[in-house]
Motif scaffolding. Structure first.
Motif, PDB file in Angstrom:
ATOM      1  N   LYS A  60       0.807  -1.226   0.000  1.00 23.15           N
ATOM      2  CA  LYS A  60       0.000   0.000   0.000  1.00 23.15           C
ATOM      3  C   LYS A  60       0.840   1.275   0.000  1.00 23.15           C
ATOM      4  O   LYS A  60       0.405   2.314  -0.512  1.00 23.15           O
ATOM      5  N   ARG A  61       2.018   1.203   0.628  1.00 29.42           N
ATOM      6  CA  ARG A  61       2.896   2.388   0.714  1.00 29.42           C
ATOM      7  C   ARG A  61       2.166   3.623   1.232  1.00 29.42           C
ATOM      8  O   ARG A  61       2.215   4.695   0.611  1.00 29.42           O
ATOM      9  N   PHE A  62       1.463   3.473   2.334  1.00 32.65           N
ATOM     10  CA  PHE A  62       0.739   4.606   2.917  1.00 32.65           C
ATOM     11  C   PHE A  62       1.710   5.727   3.271  1.00 32.65           C
ATOM     12  O   PHE A  62       2.860   5.484   3.661  1.00 32.65           O
ATOM     13  N   SER A  63       1.201   6.958   3.148  1.00 29.18           N
ATOM     14  CA  SER A  63       2.017   8.110   3.529  1.00 29.18           C
ATOM     15  C   SER A  63       1.895   8.374   5.036  1.00 29.18           C
ATOM     16  O   SER A  63       2.783   8.953   5.658  1.00 29.18           O
ATOM     17  N   ALA A  64       0.750   7.950   5.607  1.00 34.44           N
ATOM     18  CA  ALA A  64       0.532   8.173   7.046  1.00 34.44           C
ATOM     19  C   ALA A  64      -0.511   7.187   7.569  1.00 34.44           C
ATOM     20  O   ALA A  64      -1.196   6.514   6.785  1.00 34.44           O
ATOM     21  N   GLY A 100      10.359   5.720   2.270  1.00 39.60           N
ATOM     22  CA  GLY A 100      10.984   4.410   2.039  1.00 39.60           C
ATOM     23  C   GLY A 100      10.846   3.479   3.234  1.00 39.60           C
ATOM     24  O   GLY A 100      11.636   2.546   3.386  1.00 39.60           O
ATOM     25  N   HIS A 101       9.841   3.735   4.078  1.00 40.06           N
ATOM     26  CA  HIS A 101       9.642   2.846   5.238  1.00 40.06           C
ATOM     27  C   HIS A 101       9.296   1.433   4.771  1.00 40.06           C
ATOM     28  O   HIS A 101       8.785   1.240   3.665  1.00 40.06           O
ATOM     29  N   ARG A 102       9.564   0.476   5.622  1.00 42.00           N
ATOM     30  CA  ARG A 102       9.237  -0.918   5.336  1.00 42.00           C
ATOM     31  C   ARG A 102       8.589  -1.519   6.565  1.00 42.00           C
ATOM     32  O   ARG A 102       9.086  -1.358   7.677  1.00 42.00           O
ATOM     33  N   GLU A 156       3.417  -8.135  16.847  1.00 42.46           N
ATOM     34  CA  GLU A 156       3.314  -6.832  16.191  1.00 42.46           C
ATOM     35  C   GLU A 156       3.789  -6.848  14.752  1.00 42.46           C
ATOM     36  O   GLU A 156       4.652  -7.620  14.364  1.00 42.46           O
ATOM     37  N   VAL A 157       3.191  -5.916  13.968  1.00 43.42           N
ATOM     38  CA  VAL A 157       3.670  -5.564  12.639  1.00 43.42           C
ATOM     39  C   VAL A 157       4.014  -4.087  12.750  1.00 43.42           C
ATOM     40  O   VAL A 157       3.202  -3.300  13.233  1.00 43.42           O
ATOM     41  N   PHE A 158       5.227  -3.705  12.394  1.00 38.64           N
ATOM     42  CA  PHE A 158       5.697  -2.368  12.770  1.00 38.64           C
ATOM     43  C   PHE A 158       6.585  -1.754  11.705  1.00 38.64           C
ATOM     44  O   PHE A 158       7.131  -2.451  10.852  1.00 38.64           O
ATOM     45  N   THR A 159       6.698  -0.437  11.763  1.00 38.18           N
ATOM     46  CA  THR A 159       7.582   0.268  10.831  1.00 38.18           C
ATOM     47  C   THR A 159       8.064   1.572  11.468  1.00 38.18           C
ATOM     48  O   THR A 159       7.811   1.822  12.663  1.00 38.18           O
ATOM     49  N   THR A 160       8.779   2.375  10.673  1.00 38.61           N
ATOM     50  CA  THR A 160       9.365   3.612  11.174  1.00 38.61           C
ATOM     51  C   THR A 160       8.516   4.810  10.767  1.00 38.61           C
ATOM     52  O   THR A 160       8.276   5.013   9.575  1.00 38.61           O
ATOM     53  N   PRO A 161       8.039   5.601  11.713  1.00 37.10           N
ATOM     54  CA  PRO A 161       7.333   6.838  11.391  1.00 37.10           C
ATOM     55  C   PRO A 161       8.328   7.917  10.960  1.00 37.10           C
ATOM     56  O   PRO A 161       9.537   7.777  11.181  1.00 37.10           O
ATOM     57  N   HIS A 162       7.795   8.972  10.342  1.00 35.56           N
ATOM     58  CA  HIS A 162       8.641  10.124   9.997  1.00 35.56           C
ATOM     59  C   HIS A 162       8.735  11.023  11.232  1.00 35.56           C
ATOM     60  O   HIS A 162       7.721  11.455  11.762  1.00 35.56           O
ATOM     61  N   ARG A 163       9.961  11.308  11.661  1.00 34.85           N
ATOM     62  CA  ARG A 163      10.110  11.983  12.947  1.00 34.85           C
ATOM     63  C   ARG A 163       9.557  13.414  12.959  1.00 34.85           C
ATOM     64  O   ARG A 163       9.316  13.987  14.018  1.00 34.85           O
ATOM     65  N   MET A 164       9.301  14.009  11.772  1.00 36.42           N
ATOM     66  CA  MET A 164       8.806  15.384  11.719  1.00 36.42           C
ATOM     67  C   MET A 164       7.326  15.470  11.352  1.00 36.42           C
ATOM     68  O   MET A 164       6.790  16.565  11.177  1.00 36.42           O
ATOM     69  N   ARG A 165       6.625  14.306  11.243  1.00 33.77           N
ATOM     70  CA  ARG A 165       5.268  14.359  10.730  1.00 33.77           C
ATOM     71  C   ARG A 165       4.269  13.605  11.620  1.00 33.77           C
ATOM     72  O   ARG A 165       3.633  12.651  11.192  1.00 33.77           O
ATOM     73  N   ALA A 166       4.146  14.015  12.854  1.00 33.71           N
ATOM     74  CA  ALA A 166       3.034  13.527  13.681  1.00 33.71           C
ATOM     75  C   ALA A 166       2.252  14.754  14.136  1.00 33.71           C
ATOM     76  O   ALA A 166       2.842  15.751  14.571  1.00 33.71           O
ATOM     77  N   CYS A 185      13.770  -0.987   9.356  1.00 33.03           N
ATOM     78  CA  CYS A 185      12.415  -0.688   8.882  1.00 33.03           C
ATOM     79  C   CYS A 185      12.428   0.305   7.725  1.00 33.03           C
ATOM     80  O   CYS A 185      11.566   1.178   7.620  1.00 33.03           O
ATOM     81  N   PHE A 186      13.476   0.204   6.888  1.00 36.66           N
ATOM     82  CA  PHE A 186      13.567   0.973   5.649  1.00 36.66           C
ATOM     83  C   PHE A 186      13.883   0.000   4.530  1.00 36.66           C
ATOM     84  O   PHE A 186      14.580  -0.995   4.762  1.00 36.66           O
ATOM     85  N   GLU A 187      13.395   0.309   3.339  1.00 38.20           N
ATOM     86  CA  GLU A 187      13.826  -0.473   2.173  1.00 38.20           C
ATOM     87  C   GLU A 187      15.335  -0.338   2.044  1.00 38.20           C
ATOM     88  O   GLU A 187      15.852   0.777   2.054  1.00 38.20           O
TER      89      GLU A 187
END
Ligand SMILES: [Zn+2]
Ligand SMILES: [Zn+2]
Ligand SMILES: [Zn+2]
Ligand SMILES: [Zn+2]
Lengths: 414, 414
Positions: free
Chosen positions: B207-211, B228-230, B252-262, B357-359
């Motif tokens: 899906k490659r969601f942005s958020a 490029g999160h995975r 859990e199924v988990f990935t890396t959030p963008h540190r500037m976008r919450a 958690c990045f490609e």
């Protein structure tokens, strides 16, 4: 079941380890190694260390069951491996002035019955990895101490006819007595003992003997002493300025022999416990400092293998004098533990010498130590040659002699 | 007293740690860390490691009593010290391909009642010293695993109304169930579980969601995902080529959030146990990825202090999805242990992100990871925000959304 180990004396042993054994300095880190079964003493030592102002106390525990699992299940390649990363880290800590405390108490027979070839390979790999850290210890870069704890397995070996509880209690009492904590003022007792040992080595250092000559049943051996050798015993000043008592207990006055100047033959007077095996009825003949012939009534092959570790393993690294009447000897107990048994008798050691047993030894390079007759090896194995029938003479440079011990007792007036 | 811990299941847990958790390779060294009270599991793991062809297994034990002695007796300077030498050694071992196994089971309340200032200083010094080794672990340079053991202190905290024996038995059973060793074929059970988790993260990666957008009681939060999160979950291939299951259990199924976008606010759904204190009723508000407001009904100040560790401590490092019906959630037990409690609920973590958690994350430099939105911090603290009342939508690049979870359960068809 209440513990058969007197908690007050155990606490005093912890205090003596920190206040006498290490004289731990304010802010100094401490690395402890111990069998898991010695945790009660580790905890007392840790408390006394922090009370004395320790930085951080870190304990590396060993576990007999894990060690045996390796011999039971590991495939062949495992026996050449070692925890080099751990020893390298320890060496780094010592270079940053961490103090070192080892608690001895492992089951001396732990490896009995294991494949001697695997035992020997594992020991060799371990010794090689440990060497850089060990050199900082034996070179007294930092203050260090060994002290003992009466683990059940060790106690049952020493007192096989007693229940575990009785055996642990008896071994605890023997350890407390030998470690001089069975009184109201252990620190004062150690001051007096250190003063007595100092009087002996001061006399010996004044004499500057060129060699010692041993005579007794089955023994006629002359051991040359290293050039610039220095006798020591009891307290030692480390390069970091701290005066420590590396061995608790200790009864010996010792120095470095010349690795090329031992001549004659010598007979062991007590069994030697080595990696879980007892070597008995030892006999060795030396030529030009080299052990050229070794015999034993039991486990002769095993010791011969040890002597093949490296070239230095066949040369002497220590000569130590202990009166036959010393408390550990008087106890009549065979402890199966070098820290105790070596202090029951005059002994010699095959292998690595102590750099600190030279005048100005702290400043000497390994090359200078070798040039003065110091020996180098991966091993350092003490074996007992003293008894109430041994006479020892000091040999002066001109060949004249004077009595050092008679019938196993000090013969000098100090 | 016989142990309330089923020896057969304990042995299976040891086997799963080696065969599933680590997939230990022939000839690979292994470093274990464990509380001393977890020695029975360490021994089973050590046996299975050697049976699997391990090189050398080395265990570093910790001891609650020694830790507490420091807080009781040490002077002030001690609390900025750390065993840097030990962690540097571990990092060296990892660079030489040693595997890493941590046994979790320490008393979660060990440090409750100690001076929070000292606790925080000691933790900070320890984290800084551990960082080089930790980066090799979180970066998956080597295969690693965490598994748990039901120590008495932990069991009594989880089941305070039971006797120690009953409590240990109950916690052991909960651990065995969550770790999937309460059946005849634990290794098969883990294969099936890993396949299910893989189906979920494969869908999410497609899906490659942005958020992700979270809505529920007290929660309206949009968390941007890193460039490029995975998504990951269950088994992971380490850089050394070994596929390991780092957490046992894991849901859990988990990935890396963008540190500037919450953006928005979120309410905690379970208490967070941190260094012996429970933080309850958590509420946080984010602006531009930064946690700008934190409230808690209990121990608010303590968590605010944690957030002051460094700048990265106020930004997100992980976002993880766990169905409300997962076995650990269904058990209804509060374990006071992140390894368990995080697997009972969707959670987010403040602090350090997982490079993996990045490609192509294994090849990215720290600078590249930061440029893609990855966060960096000395801390990584998971807190629970999931419940049966939480809906989660995936937000596409064009702003459209689609359901990921509804009422706390997976909403995608896979
Ligand atoms: Zn000696
Ligand atoms: Zn010696
Ligand atoms: Zn997580
Ligand atoms: Zn996490």
């Amino acid at each position: 079941m209440t513990s058969p180990i007197d908690p007050d004396k155990l606490d005093k042993l912890g205090q003596v380890a920190i206040k006498v054994g290490l004289q731990l300095a304010e802010g100094q880190d401490l690395i402890i190694t111990a069998p898991m079964t010695a945790a009660p003493l580790v905890r007392r030592i840790t408390e006394h260390a922090y009370k004395a102002g320790a930085g951080l106390v870190t304990t590396i525990y060993s576990d007999e069951e894990a060690t045996l699992a390796r011999y039971k299940y590991a495939n062949d390649q495992s026996f050449d491996r070692s925890a080099g990363w751990l020893y390298a880290g320890m060496a780094e800590a010592f270079r940053n002035n961490a103090a070192r405390l080892a608690i001895s108490g492992d089951n001396p027979m732990m490896l009995a019955g294991q494949d001697p070839e695997k035992v020997s390979r594992a020991m060799r790999a371990n010794s090689a990895a440990y060497r850089p850290a060990l050199e900082l210890i034996t070179g007294f870069d930092i203050n260090w101490n060994i002290v003992s704890y009466p683990t059940p397995a060790w106690a049952k070996l020493v007192f096989p006819d007693d229940s575990e509880e009785i055996a642990v209690g008896k071994l605890a009492d023997a350890i407390f007595k030998a470690s001089r904590v069975d009184n109201d003022d252990p620190i004062g007792a150690w001051k007096a003992h250190n003063a007595n040992l100092k009087a002996r080595w001061t006399w010996l250092n004044g004499k500057r003997f060129s060699a010692l000559k041993y005579t007794g049943p089955g023994t006629d051996l002359t051991i040359g002493l290293a050039d610039g050798h220095r006798w020591k015993g009891g307290a030692s000043e480390a390069k970091n300025g701290v005066t420590c008592n590396p061995n608790i207990p200790t009864e010996e006055v010792f120095t470095t022999p010349h690795r090329m100047r031992a001549e004659g033959h010598v007979s062991g007077t007590k069994p030697l416990s080595h990696n879980g095996s007892l070597i008995e009825g030892m006999y060795a003949r030396f030529e030009g400092g080299r052990l050229v012939e070794f015999k034993a009534s039991k486990n002769q092959d095993l010791f011969n293998k040890v002597l093949d570790t490296d070239e230095g393993a066949r040369h002497l690294g220590e000569v130590a004098l202990v009166p036959h009447s010393s408390p550990i000897s008087a106890s009549g107990i065979l402890f199966y533990n070098t820290l105790y048994d070596e202090n029951a008798s005059c002994h010699i050691a095959m292998g690595q010498c102590y750099a600190d047993c030279f005048e100005g030894g702290k400043e000497l390079t390994p090359e200078q130590i070798q040039a003065q007759g110091g020996n180098k090896s991966l091993i350092h194995i003490d074996w007992m040659i003293g008894s109430d029938k041994i006479d020892i003479d000091g040999v002066n440079a001109d060949g004249s002699t004077e009595p050092v011990m008679r019938g196993g007792e000090w013969a000098m007036a100090v």
